[in-house]
Enzyme design. Structure first.
Site, short mmCIF file in Angstrom:
data_model
loop_
_atom_site.label_atom_id
_atom_site.label_comp_id
_atom_site.label_asym_id
_atom_site.label_seq_id
_atom_site.Cartn_x
_atom_site.Cartn_y
_atom_site.Cartn_z
N LEU A 88 0.93 -1.19 0.12
CA LEU A 88 -0.18 0.03 -0.18
C LEU A 88 0.74 1.42 -0.37
O LEU A 88 0.68 2.26 -0.82
CB LEU A 88 -0.97 0.10 1.02
CG LEU A 88 -1.80 -1.05 1.22
CD1 LEU A 88 -2.90 -1.21 2.55
CD2 LEU A 88 -3.29 -1.04 0.14
N TYR A 89 1.90 1.14 0.83
CA TYR A 89 2.88 2.77 0.95
C TYR A 89 3.56 2.71 -0.48
O TYR A 89 3.64 4.33 -1.06
CB TYR A 89 3.81 2.24 2.32
CG TYR A 89 5.03 3.49 2.58
CD1 TYR A 89 4.24 5.07 2.89
CD2 TYR A 89 5.80 3.28 2.02
CE1 TYR A 89 4.34 5.52 3.52
CE2 TYR A 89 6.40 4.24 2.35
CZ TYR A 89 6.04 6.17 3.54
OH TYR A 89 6.37 7.66 3.22
N THR A 90 4.07 1.51 -0.53
CA THR A 90 4.68 1.85 -1.85
C THR A 90 4.11 1.82 -3.42
O THR A 90 5.14 3.11 -4.16
CB THR A 90 5.44 0.41 -2.32
OG1 THR A 90 6.93 0.07 -1.23
CG2 THR A 90 6.20 0.46 -3.09
#
Length: 275
Positions: free
Chosen positions: A154-156
């Site tokens: 999700l962050y990437t």
């Protein structure tokens, strides 16, 4: 003072990297508005910097909060020269297989609402004031915007989206407004929190042994502090030295992308020649 007379608005400026940016901007002569969800963090900044800052308590997921922040900034300081979109959240490298089926939509929404939509809303709210000042916008990306492993799925994905946002807004707003990004690596002492939807809201990077984890694998040999990253934000906000600079993302992560196959760096071999 490199930013004397300039006015900035920093989102997520109550702690961590955002706080370091605020401190450095004030030291460089700028006046700064700070949008943050923490009333305590904003009060600390007010006590430290006095009339050089104005704090706005709000939620970066809300356009109304951003509009209030811009309005308070202009009301207090007369203008807005530089927007710094910085508020963030992390997924603590949670892999797709570890996200439960019944939580993936909520986790996606929480992540992207803060690190992507939050930046878009900030840009939308700040646009009229930035147009008037012929200013600039700076968005915090991450090494996760370039490489896997700097976060989870999700962050990437979210930080890759921010790079797209930087490039598109630079195209849409040029030549009236410059838009750039800064992609830090690991930040020593960072207090960024985790996703509430994944039960990570009480975790902070400050509890992780980043120096031991990352230092040996970086060509620089060490993990930088928030204060050491803040100088890049000063440079990107200056006017005279950045005339041709827009649509760029500064990868400032300790040289992660130039690590060798067997050793992080070879500089120690210079010692036998010159030490």
């Amino acid at each position: 003072m490199k930013l004397k007379g300039e006015v900035a608005l920093v989102t997520g400026g109550g702690a961590g990297l955002g706080r370091a940016i605020v401190d450095r901007y004030v030291a460089e002569g700028a006046r700064v508005a700070v949008l943050d969800k923490s009333a305590a963090g904003l009060e600390e900044i007010r006590k430290r910097h006095g009339d050089a800052v104005v704090g706005i308590e709000g939620d970066v997921r809300s356009l109304d909060s951003h509009r209030e922040a811009v309005a308070r900034c202009v009301e207090t300081f007369g203008k807005l020269d530089c927007l710094i979109g910085n508020a963030g959240v992390w997924d603590y490298q949670t892999q797709l297989a570890d996200i439960p089926d019944n939580g993936i939509s909520e986790a996606f929404d929480e992540m992207f609402a803060i690190i992507v939509k939050g930046y878009i809303l900030a840009a939308k709210a700040a646009l009229p004031a930035l147009y008037k000042s012929k200013g600039s916008a700076i968005f915090t990306v991450s090494n996760a915007g370039f490489y896997p492993g700097g976060g989870g799925v999700l962050y990437t994905a979210g930080k890759h989206a921010v790079i797209g946002l930087v490039k598109q807004l630079a195209h849409e707003w040029g030549p009236r407004i410059r838009v750039n990004g800064i992609a830090p690596g690991g930040i020593l002492g960072s207090d960024i929190r985790g996703l509430k939807t994944l039960g990570l809201q009480d975790q902070t990077i400050a509890t992780m042994p980043l120096a031991d984890m990352l230092g040996p694998v970086l060509p620089t040999g060490r993990v930088a502090t928030a204060e050491e990253y803040a100088g890049a934000y000063v440079f990107f906000a200056t006017r005279a030295d950045t005339v041709p600079l827009t649509g760029s993302v500064l990868n400032i992560d300790g040289g992660m992308g130039v690590r060798g196959l067997f050793e992080a760096s070879l500089g120690a071999q210079l010692d036998k020649h010159f030490a």
